[in-house]
Every structure is written in C-alpha cells, then in structure tokens.
Design an enzyme around this catalytic site. Structure first.
Site, PDB file in Angstrom:
ATOM      1  N   ARG A 122       9.830 -20.369  18.587  1.00 15.14           N
ATOM      2  CA  ARG A 122      11.291 -20.561  18.745  1.00 15.14           C
ATOM      3  C   ARG A 122      12.112 -19.349  18.332  1.00 15.14           C
ATOM      4  NH1 ARG A 122       9.931 -25.718  16.717  1.00 15.14           N
ATOM      5  NH2 ARG A 122       9.628 -27.145  18.450  1.00 15.14           N
ATOM      6  N   LYS A 144      19.598  -9.411  27.082  1.00 17.57           N
ATOM      7  CA  LYS A 144      19.120 -10.227  28.201  1.00 17.57           C
ATOM      8  C   LYS A 144      17.618 -10.019  28.319  1.00 17.57           C
ATOM      9  CE  LYS A 144      23.034 -10.779  31.291  1.00 17.57           C
ATOM     10  NZ  LYS A 144      23.579 -10.462  32.638  1.00 17.57           N
ATOM     11  N   GLU A 186      22.229   2.830  37.378  1.00 16.86           N
ATOM     12  CA  GLU A 186      22.934   2.037  36.352  1.00 16.86           C
ATOM     13  C   GLU A 186      23.974   2.908  35.633  1.00 16.86           C
ATOM     14  OE1 GLU A 186      22.433  -1.154  36.384  1.00 16.86           O
ATOM     15  OE2 GLU A 186      20.315  -1.660  36.625  1.00 16.86           O
ATOM     16  N   LYS A 228      28.304  -0.080  27.724  1.00 16.20           N
ATOM     17  CA  LYS A 228      27.638  -1.397  27.766  1.00 16.20           C
ATOM     18  C   LYS A 228      27.859  -2.150  26.464  1.00 16.20           C
ATOM     19  CE  LYS A 228      23.828  -4.247  28.887  1.00 16.20           C
ATOM     20  NZ  LYS A 228      22.593  -4.478  29.592  1.00 16.20           N
ATOM     21  N   GLU A 238      27.919 -13.795  28.607  1.00 16.75           N
ATOM     22  CA  GLU A 238      28.410 -13.756  29.994  1.00 16.75           C
ATOM     23  C   GLU A 238      29.204 -14.994  30.392  1.00 16.75           C
ATOM     24  OE1 GLU A 238      25.826 -11.607  32.720  1.00 16.75           O
ATOM     25  OE2 GLU A 238      26.515 -12.926  34.322  1.00 16.75           O
ATOM     26  N   ARG A 242      31.255  -9.959  31.093  1.00 21.83           N
ATOM     27  CA  ARG A 242      29.919  -9.340  31.139  1.00 21.83           C
ATOM     28  C   ARG A 242      29.342  -9.346  32.561  1.00 21.83           C
ATOM     29  NH1 ARG A 242      24.656  -9.563  27.084  1.00 21.83           N
ATOM     30  NH2 ARG A 242      23.368  -8.296  28.443  1.00 21.83           N
ATOM     31  N   ASN A 246      26.943  -6.717  36.448  1.00 22.70           N
ATOM     32  CA  ASN A 246      26.092  -7.035  37.598  1.00 22.70           C
ATOM     33  C   ASN A 246      26.611  -6.425  38.898  1.00 22.70           C
ATOM     34  OD1 ASN A 246      24.057  -8.589  36.368  1.00 22.70           O
ATOM     35  ND2 ASN A 246      25.531 -10.254  36.125  1.00 22.70           N
ATOM     36  N   HIS A 249      24.344  -6.012  41.846  1.00 24.70           N
ATOM     37  CA  HIS A 249      23.103  -6.729  41.557  1.00 24.70           C
ATOM     38  C   HIS A 249      22.879  -7.943  42.460  1.00 24.70           C
ATOM     39  CE1 HIS A 249      22.978  -4.063  38.160  1.00 24.70           C
ATOM     40  NE2 HIS A 249      21.913  -4.627  37.654  1.00 24.70           N
ATOM     41  N   HIS A 253      19.475  -7.745  43.911  1.00 23.52           N
ATOM     42  CA  HIS A 253      18.414  -8.726  43.648  1.00 23.52           C
ATOM     43  C   HIS A 253      17.894  -9.313  44.958  1.00 23.52           C
ATOM     44  CE1 HIS A 253      19.652  -9.522  39.169  1.00 23.52           C
ATOM     45  NE2 HIS A 253      19.024  -8.391  39.329  1.00 23.52           N
ATOM     46  N   HIS A 266      14.177  -1.408  41.005  1.00 20.66           N
ATOM     47  CA  HIS A 266      15.407  -2.130  40.657  1.00 20.66           C
ATOM     48  C   HIS A 266      16.636  -1.215  40.819  1.00 20.66           C
ATOM     49  CE1 HIS A 266      18.108  -4.860  38.572  1.00 20.66           C
ATOM     50  NE2 HIS A 266      18.447  -3.883  37.748  1.00 20.66           N
TER      51      HIS A 266
HETATM   52  P1  NAD Z   1       9.850  -0.257  34.751  1.00 19.29           P
HETATM   53  O1  NAD Z   1       9.847  -0.915  33.447  1.00 19.29           O
HETATM   54  O2  NAD Z   1       8.991  -0.809  35.830  1.00 19.29           O
HETATM   55  O3  NAD Z   1       9.486   1.283  34.543  1.00 19.29           O
HETATM   56  C1  NAD Z   1       9.441   2.121  35.669  1.00 19.29           C
HETATM   57  C2  NAD Z   1       8.104   2.868  35.771  1.00 19.29           C
HETATM   58  O4  NAD Z   1       8.101   3.958  34.867  1.00 19.29           O
HETATM   59  C3  NAD Z   1       6.889   2.040  35.427  1.00 19.29           C
HETATM   60  O5  NAD Z   1       5.823   2.406  36.273  1.00 19.29           O
HETATM   61  C4  NAD Z   1       6.588   2.464  33.997  1.00 19.29           C
HETATM   62  O6  NAD Z   1       5.239   2.265  33.620  1.00 19.29           O
HETATM   63  C5  NAD Z   1       6.923   3.925  34.047  1.00 19.29           C
HETATM   64  N1  NAD Z   1       7.309   4.550  32.788  1.00 19.29           N
HETATM   65  C6  NAD Z   1       8.065   4.021  31.806  1.00 19.29           C
HETATM   66  N2  NAD Z   1       8.337   4.950  30.891  1.00 19.29           N
HETATM   67  C7  NAD Z   1       7.718   6.078  31.287  1.00 19.29           C
HETATM   68  C8  NAD Z   1       7.646   7.395  30.754  1.00 19.29           C
HETATM   69  N3  NAD Z   1       8.331   7.737  29.663  1.00 19.29           N
HETATM   70  N4  NAD Z   1       6.887   8.318  31.395  1.00 19.29           N
HETATM   71  C9  NAD Z   1       6.246   7.969  32.546  1.00 19.29           C
HETATM   72  N5  NAD Z   1       6.312   6.764  33.110  1.00 19.29           N
HETATM   73  C10 NAD Z   1       7.045   5.831  32.491  1.00 19.29           C
HETATM   74  O7  NAD Z   1      11.323  -0.187  35.374  1.00 19.29           O
HETATM   75  P2  NAD Z   1      12.761   0.119  34.736  1.00 19.29           P
HETATM   76  O8  NAD Z   1      13.498   0.781  35.822  1.00 19.29           O
HETATM   77  O9  NAD Z   1      12.656   0.751  33.429  1.00 19.29           O
HETATM   78  O10 NAD Z   1      13.342  -1.345  34.507  1.00 19.29           O
HETATM   79  C11 NAD Z   1      13.576  -2.226  35.575  1.00 19.29           C
HETATM   80  C12 NAD Z   1      13.567  -3.636  35.053  1.00 19.29           C
HETATM   81  O11 NAD Z   1      14.618  -3.784  34.104  1.00 19.29           O
HETATM   82  C13 NAD Z   1      13.790  -4.679  36.105  1.00 19.29           C
HETATM   83  O12 NAD Z   1      12.872  -5.725  35.925  1.00 19.29           O
HETATM   84  C14 NAD Z   1      15.196  -5.165  35.855  1.00 19.29           C
HETATM   85  O13 NAD Z   1      15.388  -6.497  36.241  1.00 19.29           O
HETATM   86  C15 NAD Z   1      15.299  -4.994  34.368  1.00 19.29           C
HETATM   87  N6  NAD Z   1      16.679  -4.852  33.882  1.00 19.29           N
HETATM   88  C16 NAD Z   1      17.052  -5.627  32.845  1.00 19.29           C
HETATM   89  C17 NAD Z   1      18.324  -5.503  32.312  1.00 19.29           C
HETATM   90  C18 NAD Z   1      18.709  -6.295  31.113  1.00 19.29           C
HETATM   91  O14 NAD Z   1      19.897  -6.285  30.750  1.00 19.29           O
HETATM   92  N7  NAD Z   1      17.797  -6.948  30.445  1.00 19.29           N
HETATM   93  C19 NAD Z   1      19.214  -4.568  32.858  1.00 19.29           C
HETATM   94  C20 NAD Z   1      18.798  -3.788  33.912  1.00 19.29           C
HETATM   95  C21 NAD Z   1      17.513  -3.934  34.420  1.00 19.29           C
HETATM   96  N1  GLY Z   2      22.389  -5.680  33.131  1.00 25.72           N
HETATM   97  C1  GLY Z   2      23.339  -6.738  33.071  1.00 25.72           C
HETATM   98  C2  GLY Z   2      23.675  -7.194  31.694  1.00 25.72           C
HETATM   99  O1  GLY Z   2      23.093  -6.749  30.737  1.00 25.72           O
HETATM  100  O2  GLY Z   2      24.511  -8.022  31.543  1.00 25.72           O
END
Ligand code: NAD
Ligand code: GLY
Length: 361
Positions: A122, A144, A186, A228, A238, A242, A246, A249, A253, A266
């Site tokens: 939890r 998030k 972003e 942010k 949100e 907030r 998006n 997005h 998405h 993404h």
């Molecule tokens: P990712 O986590 O897939 O990383 C991208 C690629 O880079 C992967 O292949 C990873 O292994 C590689 N990588 C990571 N760090 C590295 C480094 N230092 N050197 C070499 N390779 C490296 O993708 P991302 O773009 O980081 O994140 C996208 C995800 O984030 C999506 O799932 C999206 O929905 C999510 N997201 C979440 C929020 C949130 O607020 N929680 C906001 C935006 C995006």
């Molecule tokens: N990436 C959208 C949020 O964090 O609200």
C-alpha cells in the site's frame, strides 16, 4: 557536492521534495542518504541502462541492503505483466514497508517503479534517477506513475510522489540522438503551455540543444522542471490546470496506441500531437497561420515529426482519442492554444475543426 548542481523544489507541503540537476550526480551518496528511510533498497532498471550506470548507483549505496530488478527495455514492456517482476523481486528479498525503490532509467522505468512503490504494501518510498532528457524534464517530476493497457496508454496508475529526483545530466552523453529529440518535445511543450519567453529562447537555441551544448541543455532542463514543478504544486491531482501538461498528448497517445507501443517514441507522438493541436487551434481562429508555422518549424528543428502517421485513418483516430483520461462524461476535452504560451483546456470547440485536422493528414 558538485558545485554546478542546481536544486529546485516541488512544493507540496510536507510531501515537498528536491530535484537535483547537474553533471556526475548518480554516484553521489549524499544525495540519496537523507531520502532513504529504511535499510532496504531495490534498484529497478532495464537491460540498456543497467550496464551503463547501475554500478555507479550501487557504489553510492554500500551502507544498505541492496537488491536489483532488471526489466526488458521498451514501451511495450510497460505492462502489468512485466510490473509483476518488481513485486516478485521485493517479496523474494523480504522487503518490508520501510524499503526504498530507486528508478534508474527513462520514463518507462520511472513510471513502472513509481507504480510498484505506490502499490507495494500500500505504498513505499521511491527515488527517481532519470537518465533520458524526457524523464529529466517531465516524467520523473510530479508523481504520475503507471503502466499501459493494450486498449489505452497509461490507463492503470496512481499519483505517488518520489522522495527526490536526481537528474544527472552526464547520463545524457550516452543517450541516442532520436531519444534526445523525443525529450525536446516535452521541453517545447512548456514554452507552448505558459512560458512564451522560453519558447522564444528555444527558437534561438534549438541548434545548440540538438548539438548537446551543455549550458543550453542545463538551462532547458532547469527551466522545464521549474515550469512543471509550479503546475504540479498548484494542482497535484489534476483537478484543473495540470491537464495543460497534456498538450499534444490526446493526439499523441492515440498515435502510440494506434501504431503499437514502442513504434513511435512517446516524445515523437507528443510532437506530432502538439502540431495537430496547433493546426486545430489555427482552424478555430485561435492561432494565426504564422504562429502555427512557428510551432511546426521549432518542432522540425528539434528533429521531430510535425505530422501523425498516415497509417491511422481519421475514424480510428477519433476512437483512440475517446480513450483518454481527460474525457469526462463521454465528452472529449482537448488542450488547445489561444496564443504561443497560452494553452487552454477546452471542450467547447467546433467538432468540424477536429475532423478537418484529422482528415487533413
Ligand atoms: P524510455 O524510458 O523508453 O527511454 C528511452 C530509451 O532510452 C530506452 O531504450 C532506454 O533504455 C534508453 N536509455 C535511457 N537512458 C539512457 C541513457 N542515459 N543512455 C542510453 N540509453 C538510455 O522513454 P522516455 O522517453 O524516457 O519515457 C517515455 C515514457 O515516459 C512513456 O511511457 C511516457 O508515457 C512516460 N511519461 C510519463 C510522464 C509522467 O508524468 N509520469 C510524463 C511524460 C512521459
Ligand atoms: N506529463 C503530464 C503530467 O505530469 O501531468
């Protein structure tokens, strides 16, 4: 402590936490220690990032009982099935409620580890160590967390804030160019939402950012995190503003789900999505043609797509967009633009403008 490190705060009362930004931070034990409450630490990473940085993180944590879970790399593994490996690792190691999880990787690892931390017994503590530009400017901040469902992106999740964020800008040295560009989507988003001065700066400095100029990158990361953090502090869960984060997005998405997770990155999907939101805002008369053009040029200069893939027909796009967390009582709400740096959340738009935007592809 590294002298060029900058510290920002996400201001959430007694759940406030720092974001450390700077080079050579992953092995700095002083950054972790105040934010680890028990003795048990589980590092979650993936097959790409672990060989690059796991040793360095572990070298900073020799005082703790360490365990690790290494997941396969890719958006297609951001699923309930793969998430289970984190719970299994925690249980096999008899980790209790005082344990701390560390997310070492990009947004996929950060979102999954955060959700495991939100739900294990939890709720346990976790620390974000983001290693992509996208995760340093966006996903590691704000709490998030979650995983995808085959029918919808990020549809299963929770709000769960980290104890701290350690954004080591040196880790970007190994990041592929395509991933760097994805993170820039972003970054551009913040300029478009409510920071027109930053948008102007990005127009002047996009070449330096794409060339990985350290000073330009450091400024862009810090400004993005500050933008942010302010939005999250004002509306953590949100209930209102907030949702502006998006921008692009709902379209994005739909691209990710429609093309299959991992096909479009993404950030690429968000980039095309922001251009679609701009084009639609232009059709509504909210942006001038010249402003729409400026947005497209900046996205293009970041090495990102300005158009969605042709493979998703307009009717299918609309179906996919209906599976969005901003939909309320069946009503689609979109983030659109009234100006560069003035985004709005709206369900009061001419549906023809949306259809025309989708059919124009
Ligand atoms: P990712 O986590 O897939 O990383 C991208 C690629 O880079 C992967 O292949 C990873 O292994 C590689 N990588 C990571 N760090 C590295 C480094 N230092 N050197 C070499 N390779 C490296 O993708 P991302 O773009 O980081 O994140 C996208 C995800 O984030 C999506 O799932 C999206 O929905 C999510 N997201 C979440 C929020 C949130 O607020 N929680 C906001 C935006 C995006
Ligand atoms: N990436 C959208 C949020 O964090 O609200």
């Amino acid at each position: 402590m590294a002298s060029s490190m900058r510290t920002l705060t996400v201001d959430l009362g007694d759940r406030s936490y720092p974001i450390f930004i700077g080079p050579d931070l992953v092995a700095n034990s002083a950054l972790y220690q105040p934010h680890i409450h028990g003795r048990q630490v589980m590092i979650v990473s993936n097959e790409t990032v672990a060989p690059l940085y796991l040793d360095r993180v572990e070298s900073a944590l020799t005082d703790y009982r360490l365990a690790r879970v290494i997941l396969p790399d890719g958006e297609q593994y951001k699923s309930l099935e793969i998430l289970d490996r984190i719970y299994t690792g925690l249980l096999q190691n008899r980790f209790d409620r005082r344990c701390t999880l560390i997310a070492l990787g990009g947004g996929v690892i950060g979102d999954m580890t955060g959700y495991a931390a939100a739900s294990y017994q939890r709720g346990v503590n976790f620390i974000q160590v983001p290693t992509t530009l996208l995760s340093q400017v966006d996903s590691s901040v704000g709490g998030k967390t979650g995983v995808n469902h085959p029918l919808g992106k990020n549809m299963i999740g929770a709000f769960h804030q980290p104890q701290c964020v350690i954004a080591d800008t040196s880790t970007l040295d190994t990041l592929p160019d395509r991933e760097l560009s994805a993170g820039l989507a972003e970054v551009i988003k913040y300029g478009l939402i409510n920071d027109p001065e930053f948008f102007d700066w990005l127009e002047q400095n996009m070449t330096a950012l794409v060339a990985r100029d350290p000073a330009a990158l450091a400024f862009a990361i810090e400004r993005s995190c500050a933008d942010k953090a302010a939005v999250v502090a004002a509306d953590e869960r949100e209930s209102g503003q907030r949702a502006l984060l998006n921008l692009g997005h709902t379209f994005g998405h739909a691209i990710e789900t429609g093309m299959g997770y991992g096909s479009w990155l993404h950030g690429e999907a968000v980039a095309a999505g922001m251009c679609m939101a701009a084009a639609m805002s232009g059709r509504l008369g909210w942006l001038s043609g010249q402003q729409v053009e400026r947005i497209d040029r900046l996205v293009e200069a970041a090495g990102l797509p300005v158009h969605p893939p042709r493979e998703i027909p307009a009717e299918r796009f609309l179906e996919l967009m209906a599976v969005d967390k901003k939909v309320m009582d069946g009503q689609l709400r979109l983030v659109l633009m009234r100006d560069i740096g003035q985004s709005v959340i709206s369900d009061d738009f001419d549906p023809q403008a949306l259809k025309q935007t989708l059919y124009a592809v």
